[in-house]
Design an enzyme around this catalytic site. Structure first.
Site, PDB file in Angstrom:
ATOM      1  N   LYS A 171       1.050  -1.099   0.000  1.00 52.89           N
ATOM      2  CA  LYS A 171       0.202   0.074   0.082  1.00 52.89           C
ATOM      3  C   LYS A 171       0.813   0.981  -0.062  1.00 52.89           C
ATOM      4  O   LYS A 171       1.666   1.537   0.983  1.00 52.89           O
ATOM      5  CB  LYS A 171      -0.752   0.190   1.350  1.00 52.89           C
ATOM      6  CG  LYS A 171      -1.763   1.250   1.136  1.00 52.89           C
ATOM      7  CD  LYS A 171      -2.385   1.630   2.622  1.00 52.89           C
ATOM      8  CE  LYS A 171      -1.671   2.761   3.160  1.00 52.89           C
ATOM      9  NZ  LYS A 171      -1.838   4.263   2.410  1.00 52.89           N
ATOM     10  N   GLU A 244      10.334   1.275  10.107  1.00 53.74           N
ATOM     11  CA  GLU A 244      11.548   2.235   9.732  1.00 53.74           C
ATOM     12  C   GLU A 244      10.755   3.744  10.120  1.00 53.74           C
ATOM     13  O   GLU A 244       9.854   3.871   9.148  1.00 53.74           O
ATOM     14  CB  GLU A 244      11.963   2.122   8.419  1.00 53.74           C
ATOM     15  CG  GLU A 244      12.853   0.659   8.103  1.00 53.74           C
ATOM     16  CD  GLU A 244      13.923   0.600   8.782  1.00 53.74           C
ATOM     17  OE1 GLU A 244      14.313   1.637   9.409  1.00 53.74           O
ATOM     18  OE2 GLU A 244      14.649  -0.455   8.300  1.00 53.74           O
ATOM     19  N   CYS A 278      14.421  10.591   5.882  1.00 58.41           N
ATOM     20  CA  CYS A 278      14.197  10.208   7.457  1.00 58.41           C
ATOM     21  C   CYS A 278      15.782  10.660   7.849  1.00 58.41           C
ATOM     22  O   CYS A 278      16.063  10.857   9.099  1.00 58.41           O
ATOM     23  CB  CYS A 278      13.901   8.801   7.437  1.00 58.41           C
ATOM     24  SG  CYS A 278      14.748   7.998   6.363  1.00 58.41           S
ATOM     25  N   GLU A 376      11.411  16.694  14.502  1.00 56.79           N
ATOM     26  CA  GLU A 376      11.857  16.607  13.045  1.00 56.79           C
ATOM     27  C   GLU A 376      10.587  17.137  12.042  1.00 56.79           C
ATOM     28  O   GLU A 376       9.864  16.872  11.952  1.00 56.79           O
ATOM     29  CB  GLU A 376      11.340  14.992  12.966  1.00 56.79           C
ATOM     30  CG  GLU A 376      11.706  14.567  11.694  1.00 56.79           C
ATOM     31  CD  GLU A 376      11.167  13.100  11.272  1.00 56.79           C
ATOM     32  OE1 GLU A 376      10.078  12.645  11.404  1.00 56.79           O
ATOM     33  OE2 GLU A 376      11.933  12.390  10.427  1.00 56.79           O
TER      34      GLU A 376
HETATM   35  P1  NAD Z   1       3.032   8.349   7.748  1.00 56.24           P
HETATM   36  O1  NAD Z   1       3.389   7.758   9.002  1.00 56.24           O
HETATM   37  O2  NAD Z   1       2.134   9.719   7.935  1.00 56.24           O
HETATM   38  O3  NAD Z   1       2.457   7.597   6.465  1.00 56.24           O
HETATM   39  C1  NAD Z   1       3.194   6.250   6.207  1.00 56.24           C
HETATM   40  C2  NAD Z   1       2.017   5.208   5.541  1.00 56.24           C
HETATM   41  O4  NAD Z   1       1.412   4.842   6.715  1.00 56.24           O
HETATM   42  C3  NAD Z   1       1.099   5.969   4.574  1.00 56.24           C
HETATM   43  O5  NAD Z   1       1.053   4.860   3.404  1.00 56.24           O
HETATM   44  C4  NAD Z   1      -0.045   6.074   5.203  1.00 56.24           C
HETATM   45  O6  NAD Z   1      -1.185   6.024   4.341  1.00 56.24           O
HETATM   46  C5  NAD Z   1      -0.038   4.973   6.482  1.00 56.24           C
HETATM   47  N1  NAD Z   1      -0.772   5.317   7.570  1.00 56.24           N
HETATM   48  C6  NAD Z   1      -0.967   6.247   7.980  1.00 56.24           C
HETATM   49  N2  NAD Z   1      -1.920   6.013   9.276  1.00 56.24           N
HETATM   50  C7  NAD Z   1      -1.988   4.597   9.746  1.00 56.24           C
HETATM   51  C8  NAD Z   1      -2.279   3.770  10.567  1.00 56.24           C
HETATM   52  N3  NAD Z   1      -2.531   4.368  11.457  1.00 56.24           N
HETATM   53  N4  NAD Z   1      -1.918   2.401  10.271  1.00 56.24           N
HETATM   54  C9  NAD Z   1      -1.291   1.677   9.307  1.00 56.24           C
HETATM   55  N5  NAD Z   1      -0.819   2.605   8.083  1.00 56.24           N
HETATM   56  C10 NAD Z   1      -1.156   4.023   8.491  1.00 56.24           C
HETATM   57  O7  NAD Z   1       4.561   9.043   7.246  1.00 56.24           O
HETATM   58  P2  NAD Z   1       4.779  10.047   6.155  1.00 56.24           P
HETATM   59  O8  NAD Z   1       4.227  11.407   6.415  1.00 56.24           O
HETATM   60  O9  NAD Z   1       4.134   9.205   4.691  1.00 56.24           O
HETATM   61  O10 NAD Z   1       6.423   9.893   5.890  1.00 56.24           O
HETATM   62  C11 NAD Z   1       7.123  10.779   6.684  1.00 56.24           C
HETATM   63  C12 NAD Z   1       7.638  10.114   7.986  1.00 56.24           C
HETATM   64  O11 NAD Z   1       8.221   8.973   7.594  1.00 56.24           O
HETATM   65  C13 NAD Z   1       8.886  10.667   8.576  1.00 56.24           C
HETATM   66  O12 NAD Z   1       8.579  10.694   9.975  1.00 56.24           O
HETATM   67  C14 NAD Z   1       9.984   9.889   8.279  1.00 56.24           C
HETATM   68  O13 NAD Z   1      11.057  10.204   8.916  1.00 56.24           O
HETATM   69  C15 NAD Z   1       9.627   8.960   8.088  1.00 56.24           C
HETATM   70  N6  NAD Z   1      10.535   7.825   7.205  1.00 56.24           N
HETATM   71  C16 NAD Z   1      11.369   7.102   7.989  1.00 56.24           C
HETATM   72  C17 NAD Z   1      12.343   6.289   7.052  1.00 56.24           C
HETATM   73  C18 NAD Z   1      13.169   5.338   7.441  1.00 56.24           C
HETATM   74  O14 NAD Z   1      13.601   4.504   6.987  1.00 56.24           O
HETATM   75  N7  NAD Z   1      13.363   5.294   9.001  1.00 56.24           N
HETATM   76  C19 NAD Z   1      12.234   6.439   5.684  1.00 56.24           C
HETATM   77  C20 NAD Z   1      11.306   7.455   4.949  1.00 56.24           C
HETATM   78  C21 NAD Z   1      10.558   8.280   5.953  1.00 56.24           C
END
Ligand code: NAD
Length: 486
Positions: A171, A244, A278, A376
């Site tokens: 997804k 992650e 990230c 962040e």
């Molecule tokens: P997000 O957590 O808002 O969304 C990520 C995914 O999770 C999306 O597909 C979203 O639809 C889904 N999602 C949202 N709520 C959910 C729930 N309750 N249950 C299951 N799925 C759900 O993150 P984002 O805004 O898309 O990405 C930014 C964040 O990701 C930043 O905090 C960044 O640091 C982190 N990030 C981490 C890494 C890593 O490898 N550690 C890499 C890239 C981004």
């Protein structure tokens, strides 16, 4: 295959649409560029059921054939690289160089992970007993990805899942589903039906996945708070999880650096992918002896960097990817202004611009307790901070709930390594940054995650251990006794 239209989900190897749609917006123009299916829970059920059926055959398909399929996916990505890059720029906003890094990197990852395997570990092989630990596939993986590196972070899950014999339902983020949907379409001819499905939808779809009884493991990349929800929800069925999550990576600059030479490297450490990364440097600690010089060189370099629409060849940094994130980043600007922190460069956002553009901004030595240091922001605003004492800067660098990455910069390699060895982070880069490899474990300490991706450690996260013990002599003795009795 037309990358500019017809975005359908891939379920059980076939195209699926849905009545409800999600708009996908080009962040450089705020224009709707596509409408994609918003999956129903019944469609998720179909994808999971297809994956469970496919697992029976896929898990027992010889490793060499699964590796071959993964290599074919890598080749197909390369063959359509130009289409993927253009689409990635349109949906994500990143300029050509970043899109190329991500798409070519995805193909490389497929081929390299295809070379990885986990042979049985032989613990004992004596005349009496044979004990082995085998690594068996878990079942159906649910992969949930964010919007900053939508293709590469999906591949980091798809590749190890498939090569270890799992089936996978992916997804993508509702903000960047297009490339992932096209990847699903591309793979319809490359994999047996049901092995790899793509469903598009909002956060609700993610929640259904984490609670779904037919999914055995969740591989998630995203926000730390979302990761905690994923973990809570996955606990209901005791799914395996890899998380992650967010980071607040420190970079520590020693007094012996050449300010002019190091400035471009520090700039890109912080602002690659417009700081929607990230592993961006999110706190830059510069020794007081070179603080003014490094800041001056950073300001000068910042002024040479072109921010704009990623589809224009001269653009080096694109827009913020989506409106909620844009609003969140603006809060940090407002917080700096209301607290009287000084902007060394940038600081003024044209809120009427066509796209979600924010100028690269450096904040001159704000307090350690300020929001811009403690949180962040995930946008192009970086606090530059002074340090004097080594123990103190290490303490400040580690004083965070995060532990994703960190870097140290200096000519004195002994000092660089000494400081690096004290940093609490999953990856510590010394005199370089953002070097990743399919063979290098990547993950977070503390609230930056659980488990890792890449390397054989990452591969093992897609398997269950099965230890098998064979007593070679027990029945041989009985058989001998029975022969004598007869
Ligand atoms: P997000 O957590 O808002 O969304 C990520 C995914 O999770 C999306 O597909 C979203 O639809 C889904 N999602 C949202 N709520 C959910 C729930 N309750 N249950 C299951 N799925 C759900 O993150 P984002 O805004 O898309 O990405 C930014 C964040 O990701 C930043 O905090 C960044 O640091 C982190 N990030 C981490 C890494 C890593 O490898 N550690 C890499 C890239 C981004």
């Amino acid at each position: 295959m037309n990358f500019d239209q017809h975005y359908s989900m891939t379920i059980d190897g076939k195209a699926h649409d849905s009545e409800r749609k999600l708009d996908v917006i080009n962040p450089a123009t705020r224009e709707v560029i596509a409408r994609v299916p918003d999956a129903t829970s019944e469609q998720l059920d179909l994808a999971v059921a297809a994956a469970r059926r496919a697992f029976v055959t896929w898990s027992s398909t010889p490793l060499a054939k699964r590796q071959q399929a993964l290599r074919a996916i890598g080749d197909a990505i390369d063959a359509h690289a130009e289409d993927f890059m253009r689409l990635l720029t349109r949906e994500q906003g990143k300029p050509r160089a970043g899109a190329e890094w991500e798409i070519r990197g995805s193909a490389i990852w497929c081929r390299e992970i295809a070379n990885q395997s986990l042979p049985d570990e032989i613990i004992e092989d004596s005349s009496e007993r044979r004990v082995t630990t085998q690594f068996t596939p878990i079942g159906v993986v649910g992969a949930i990805t964010p919007w900053n590196f939508p293709v590469l972070l999906a591949i980091w899950k798809i590749a190890p899942a498939l090569v270890t014999g799992n089936c996978i339902v992916v997804k993508p983020s509702p903000f960047t589903p297009l490339c992932t949907l096209k990847l699903g379409e591309l793979c319809r001819d490359l994999l047996p039906e049901g092995v790899f499905s793509v469903v598009s939808g909002g956060d609700e779809l993610g929640k259904w996945m984490t609670a779904h009884p037919g999914i055995d493991k969740i591989a998630f990349t995203g926000h730390t708070d979302t990761g905690k929800s994923v973990m809570r929800s996955a606990a209901g069925t005791l799914k395996r999880i890899t998380l992650e999550l967010g980071g607040n990576d420190p970079a520590i600059v020693l007094p012996d650096v050449d300010p002019k030479a190091v400035a471009p490297q520090l700039f890109w450490a912080a602002f690659q992918n417009n700081a929607q990364f990230c592993n961006s440097t999110k706190r830059l600690y510069v020794h007081e002896a070179v603080y003014d010089d490094v800041l001056r060189e950073l300001v000068a370099y910042t002024k040479t960097v072109k921010v704009g629409d990623g589809s224009q060849p001269e653009t080096q940094l694109g827009p913020i990817q989506n409106e909620p994130q844009y609003r969140k980043v603006l809060e940090y600007f407002d917080d700096c202004v209301s607290n009287g922190y000084r902007f060394a460069v940038g600081g003024v956002v044209d809120r009427s611009a066509r796209g979600w553009f924010i100028p690269v901004t450096l904040v001159d030595n704000p307090p350690e307790s300020s929001r811009i240091v403690a949180e962040e922001p995930f946008g192009p605003i970086l606090p530059v901070l002074k340090w004097r004492d080594e123990d103190d800067v290490v303490r400040r660098a580690n004083d965070t709930r995060y532990g994703l990455g960190a870097s140290v910069w200096g000519k004195d390699l002994e000092a660089v390594q000494r400081i690096g060895s004290k940093l609490q982070a999953g990856t510590v880069w010394l005199n370089e940054i953002h070097q990743y490899s399919p063979h290098q474990a990547f993950g977070g300490h503390k609230e930056s995650g659980i488990g890792c991706e890449n390397s054989l450690h990452g591969l093992a996260e897609y398997t269950n251990w099965r230890t098998v013990t064979l007593n070679k002599v027990a029945f041989a003795k009985q058989a001998g006794a029975a022969d004598r009795a007869a």
